[in-house]
Design an enzyme around this catalytic site. Structure first.
Site, PDB file in Angstrom:
ATOM      1  N   LYS A   1      16.200 -49.083 -47.681  1.00 18.00           N
ATOM      2  CA  LYS A   1      14.864 -49.684 -47.510  1.00 18.00           C
ATOM      3  C   LYS A   1      13.939 -48.562 -47.053  1.00 18.00           C
ATOM      4  CE  LYS A   1      11.290 -51.937 -45.919  1.00 18.00           C
ATOM      5  NZ  LYS A   1      10.408 -50.754 -46.013  1.00 18.00           N
TER       6      LYS A   1
ATOM      7  N   GLU B   1      18.366 -44.587 -34.498  1.00 19.46           N
ATOM      8  CA  GLU B   1      17.720 -43.309 -34.158  1.00 19.46           C
ATOM      9  C   GLU B   1      16.276 -43.657 -33.865  1.00 19.46           C
ATOM     10  OE1 GLU B   1      19.100 -40.279 -34.094  1.00 19.46           O
ATOM     11  OE2 GLU B   1      21.055 -41.001 -34.765  1.00 19.46           O
TER      12      GLU B   1
ATOM     13  N   CYS C   1      10.142 -37.001 -34.650  1.00 22.48           N
ATOM     14  CA  CYS C   1      10.803 -37.763 -33.576  1.00 22.48           C
ATOM     15  C   CYS C   1      11.107 -36.877 -32.373  1.00 22.48           C
ATOM     16  CB  CYS C   1      12.057 -38.435 -34.094  1.00 22.48           C
ATOM     17  SG  CYS C   1      13.204 -37.307 -34.866  1.00 22.48           S
TER      18      CYS C   1
ATOM     19  N   GLU D   1       5.726 -43.052 -26.314  1.00 20.04           N
ATOM     20  CA  GLU D   1       5.571 -42.173 -27.472  1.00 20.04           C
ATOM     21  C   GLU D   1       4.276 -42.494 -28.213  1.00 20.04           C
ATOM     22  OE1 GLU D   1       8.140 -43.017 -30.832  1.00 20.04           O
ATOM     23  OE2 GLU D   1       8.545 -40.873 -30.997  1.00 20.04           O
TER      24      GLU D   1
HETATM   25  P1  NAD Z   1       9.065 -48.620 -37.804  1.00 23.15           P
HETATM   26  O1  NAD Z   1      10.125 -49.114 -36.902  1.00 23.15           O
HETATM   27  O2  NAD Z   1       7.796 -49.356 -37.856  1.00 23.15           O
HETATM   28  O3  NAD Z   1       9.606 -48.603 -39.302  1.00 23.15           O
HETATM   29  C1  NAD Z   1      10.793 -47.957 -39.659  1.00 23.15           C
HETATM   30  C2  NAD Z   1      11.423 -48.685 -40.835  1.00 23.15           C
HETATM   31  O4  NAD Z   1      11.781 -49.976 -40.397  1.00 23.15           O
HETATM   32  C3  NAD Z   1      10.494 -48.859 -42.029  1.00 23.15           C
HETATM   33  O5  NAD Z   1      11.233 -48.660 -43.219  1.00 23.15           O
HETATM   34  C4  NAD Z   1      10.076 -50.298 -41.912  1.00 23.15           C
HETATM   35  O6  NAD Z   1       9.753 -50.887 -43.152  1.00 23.15           O
HETATM   36  C5  NAD Z   1      11.319 -50.929 -41.336  1.00 23.15           C
HETATM   37  N1  NAD Z   1      11.068 -52.196 -40.635  1.00 23.15           N
HETATM   38  C6  NAD Z   1       9.950 -52.577 -39.961  1.00 23.15           C
HETATM   39  N2  NAD Z   1      10.104 -53.825 -39.480  1.00 23.15           N
HETATM   40  C7  NAD Z   1      11.338 -54.249 -39.837  1.00 23.15           C
HETATM   41  C8  NAD Z   1      12.093 -55.447 -39.627  1.00 23.15           C
HETATM   42  N3  NAD Z   1      11.582 -56.488 -38.954  1.00 23.15           N
HETATM   43  N4  NAD Z   1      13.340 -55.516 -40.131  1.00 23.15           N
HETATM   44  C9  NAD Z   1      13.881 -54.487 -40.800  1.00 23.15           C
HETATM   45  N5  NAD Z   1      13.209 -53.336 -41.056  1.00 23.15           N
HETATM   46  C10 NAD Z   1      11.957 -53.211 -40.574  1.00 23.15           C
HETATM   47  O7  NAD Z   1       8.860 -47.101 -37.452  1.00 23.15           O
HETATM   48  P2  NAD Z   1       7.887 -46.052 -38.185  1.00 23.15           P
HETATM   49  O8  NAD Z   1       6.515 -46.332 -37.705  1.00 23.15           O
HETATM   50  O9  NAD Z   1       8.118 -46.025 -39.643  1.00 23.15           O
HETATM   51  O10 NAD Z   1       8.466 -44.681 -37.646  1.00 23.15           O
HETATM   52  C11 NAD Z   1       8.020 -44.118 -36.477  1.00 23.15           C
HETATM   53  C12 NAD Z   1       9.057 -44.242 -35.402  1.00 23.15           C
HETATM   54  O11 NAD Z   1      10.307 -43.711 -35.820  1.00 23.15           O
HETATM   55  C13 NAD Z   1       8.714 -43.462 -34.178  1.00 23.15           C
HETATM   56  O12 NAD Z   1       8.940 -44.220 -33.028  1.00 23.15           O
HETATM   57  C14 NAD Z   1       9.636 -42.263 -34.210  1.00 23.15           C
HETATM   58  O13 NAD Z   1       9.918 -41.637 -33.028  1.00 23.15           O
HETATM   59  C15 NAD Z   1      10.827 -42.827 -34.845  1.00 23.15           C
HETATM   60  N6  NAD Z   1      11.614 -41.774 -35.477  1.00 23.15           N
HETATM   61  C16 NAD Z   1      12.811 -41.435 -34.910  1.00 23.15           C
HETATM   62  C17 NAD Z   1      13.590 -40.421 -35.445  1.00 23.15           C
HETATM   63  C18 NAD Z   1      14.941 -40.050 -34.854  1.00 23.15           C
HETATM   64  O14 NAD Z   1      15.711 -39.344 -35.483  1.00 23.15           O
HETATM   65  N7  NAD Z   1      15.261 -40.483 -33.667  1.00 23.15           N
HETATM   66  C19 NAD Z   1      13.138 -39.758 -36.583  1.00 23.15           C
HETATM   67  C20 NAD Z   1      11.896 -40.110 -37.126  1.00 23.15           C
HETATM   68  C21 NAD Z   1      11.156 -41.141 -36.565  1.00 23.15           C
END
Ligand code: NAD
Length: 494
Positions: free
Chosen positions: A188, A264, A299, A398
């Site tokens: 996804k 993550e 991240c 964050e």
């Molecule tokens: P997000 O949680 O909004 O979205 C991430 C993914 O989850 C997307 O594909 C989204 O479509 C999906 N998603 C959203 N709601 C969902 C639900 N109810 N059920 C299932 N899937 C769902 O995060 P974002 O805004 O895309 O990414 C930013 C965040 O990711 C930041 O907090 C960042 O720190 C974190 N991040 C962490 C790492 C790591 O390795 N730890 C790496 C990159 C980003």
């Protein structure tokens, strides 16, 4: 890499993208498509399928059928390796096309995207492909009247939910180990950066990966992501994204089949500078790069500068000077050091975080406003907030944008206390010329990775994973394979 080639590709029209299910391009069952807005200038770049739960269930069924009939997991491991190597080769051959497509989709500066996205994805797929015929089971040290064998078996169907900042790289961290051991995968992608993951999966097919083994379904997280996470037929969920979504995934697992969920999540990584640092000028440049590359949408970004009190004034000036030279520009230009903010929504979140910190007494000493408005795109320059207290929201939460906080410390104990004073534990950086202190800091900081006299750059050979509310389980390295296998014991009377 040459600018002319980038310019040529970046003016080409991008076709509409569909799901990739069972090896075929498939439109959404509802017929609906979502606009893809490019953060470069705010225009509509193309469309992706606006998936439904029905679409996601079709992809899961395809992945399950592929797993059950063994077309991938029962293939000779050496052949799986060859296909994954060919896939990595194809990603490299298409690197420029993929990098430009990704930059138009998510806004990362191309100089970084080319290495971090196709470059790193190819290296990761090759690394895990290589393990396919080098992973052995185990024989237990039993008495000689019995034989205890430990088999490492693929789990079945893996769901991978990916964020928008580095979709290819983070996608490869999950696809590589999951596929190398014989699982099927349903991906996804993020709403605002789906295109490269679909292209990457198309290249896997071209490399010879059987149909149905790798499927991609696009659409809203709350619809197709939720359907993936609630499925009774998905065995492991591998997620990178925000803590809020991570919490939901754990609930979905509890409501469905108790699938394993690896998270993550975000971070608020401390970048700690002691007064005994040998080259403070170099440290200042790395502190700036450690938060501002990819506009802070990393991240592990070092978003909290903790600097020893007696060097605070000069050091912050040096960081501000290095940062002022990193102004945003067109992400498709090789000379641009900072690209765009991924979406209008993310830009607004960054600005909101700054309004909050000002109300709490934070002092913005650089940046703090959107830039390049005339382009129609989403941009914001390096922003530094001085005088941030550990109790401030900006110290604790964050932003995922180009915002660096400055806090001072007195001594080593104070630095450790401040470093560990958030709910997160993803990454940290320490600058010192005292080797013993460096080791004490490595031991004391609660984080998945501690950099010393550098920041960023660990490759696929070492794990990346958080502690605390930064998540569980690690991507990268041979350890990541453990997430995608079940251990099965055979106990045989001799
Ligand atoms: P997000 O949680 O909004 O979205 C991430 C993914 O989850 C997307 O594909 C989204 O479509 C999906 N998603 C959203 N709601 C969902 C639900 N109810 N059920 C299932 N899937 C769902 O995060 P974002 O805004 O895309 O990414 C930013 C965040 O990711 C930041 O907090 C960042 O720190 C974190 N991040 C962490 C790492 C790591 O390795 N730890 C790496 C990159 C980003």
């Amino acid at each position: 890499m040459d600018q002319k080639a980038i310019d040529e590709i970046s003016t080409q029209e991008v076709p509409a993208f569909k799901h990739l299910i069972d090896g075929k391009d498939v439109p959404a069952s509802s017929g609906a498509a979502m606009d893809v807005i490019t953060p470069v200038d705010g225009s509509v770049l193309t469309t992706i399928a606006h998936g439904t739960a029905e679409d996601m269930n079709a992809a899961i069924a395809s992945a399950r059928a592929a797993f059950n009939d063994g077309r991938w997991r029962h293939m000779a491991p050496a052949m799986r390796k060859r296909i994954m190597h060919k896939w990595a080769d194809l990603i490299e051959q298409h690197a420029l096309e993929l990098a430009v497509l990704g930059v138009r989709d998510n806004g990362t500066e191309i100089s970084m995207a080319i290495k971090a996205e196709p470059g790193s994805a190819a290296a990761t797929i090759r690394y895990y492909g290589e393990t396919a015929d080098k992973s052995y089971g185990e024989i237990a040290p039993t008495p000689n009247t019995v034989l205890g064998m430990i088999h490492h078996q693929p789990v079945g169907v893996v769901g991978a939910i990916i964020p928008w900042n580095f979709p290819m790289m983070i996608g490869a961290w999950k696809l590589g180990p999951a596929l190398a051991v014989g699982n099927s995968v349903v991906v996804k992608p993020p709403e605002t950066a789906s295109l490269t993951l679909i292209r990457m999966a198309q290249l896997a097919l071209e490399a010879g990966m059987p149909e149905g083994v790798l499927n991609v379904v696009t659409g809203d997280g709350a619809v197709v992501g939720e359907a993936l996470a609630l499925s009774m037929d998905v065995d492991v969920l591998a997620f990178t994204g925000s803590g809020g979504t991570g919490r939901r995934l754990l609930q979905y697992s509890a409501q469905s089949n108790l699938k394993r969920v690896y998270l993550e999540l975000g971070g608020k990584s401390p970048h700690i500078v002691f007064n005994d640092t040998k080259d403070l000028g170099q440290a200042a440049k790395v502190v700036a790069g450690g938060i501002f590359r990819n506009s802070g949408q990393v991240c592990v970004a070092g978003s909290r500068l903790l600097v020893q009190k007696d060097i605070q004034k000069d050091f912050v000036e040096a960081v501000a000077h290095a940062s002022a030279n990193m102004q945003p520009g067109n992400p498709l230009q090789l000379t641009t050091q900072i690209g765009a903010i991924n979406s209008a929504r993310q830009l607004e979140q960054n600005l909101q975080a700054l309004r909050t910190t000002q109300s709490e007494g934070g002092n913005i000493i650089l940046g703090g406003t959107p830039s390049l408005r005339e382009t129609g795109g989403f941009y914001m320059g390096p922003t530094i907030v001085d005088g941030v207290k550990p109790t401030d929201t900006l110290f604790q939460k964050e932003v995922f944008g180009p915002v660096l906080t400055v806090t001072t410390f007195e001594d080593e104990a104070d630095a450790i206390q401040l470093a560990n004073a958030t709910d997160y534990g993803l990454a940290a950086g320490v600058w010192t010329s005292d080797l013993s202190r460096a080791h004490r800091m490595i031991a004391a900081i609660e984080a998945g990775v501690v950099h010393v006299n550098t920041f960023g750059g660990p490759d696929v050979t070492v794990p990346l994973g958080g502690v605390g509310q930064s998540g569980n389980g690690s991507d990268k390295s041979l350890h990541a394979i453990e997430k995608y296998v079940n251990l099965k014991t055979a106990w045989i009377q001799l």
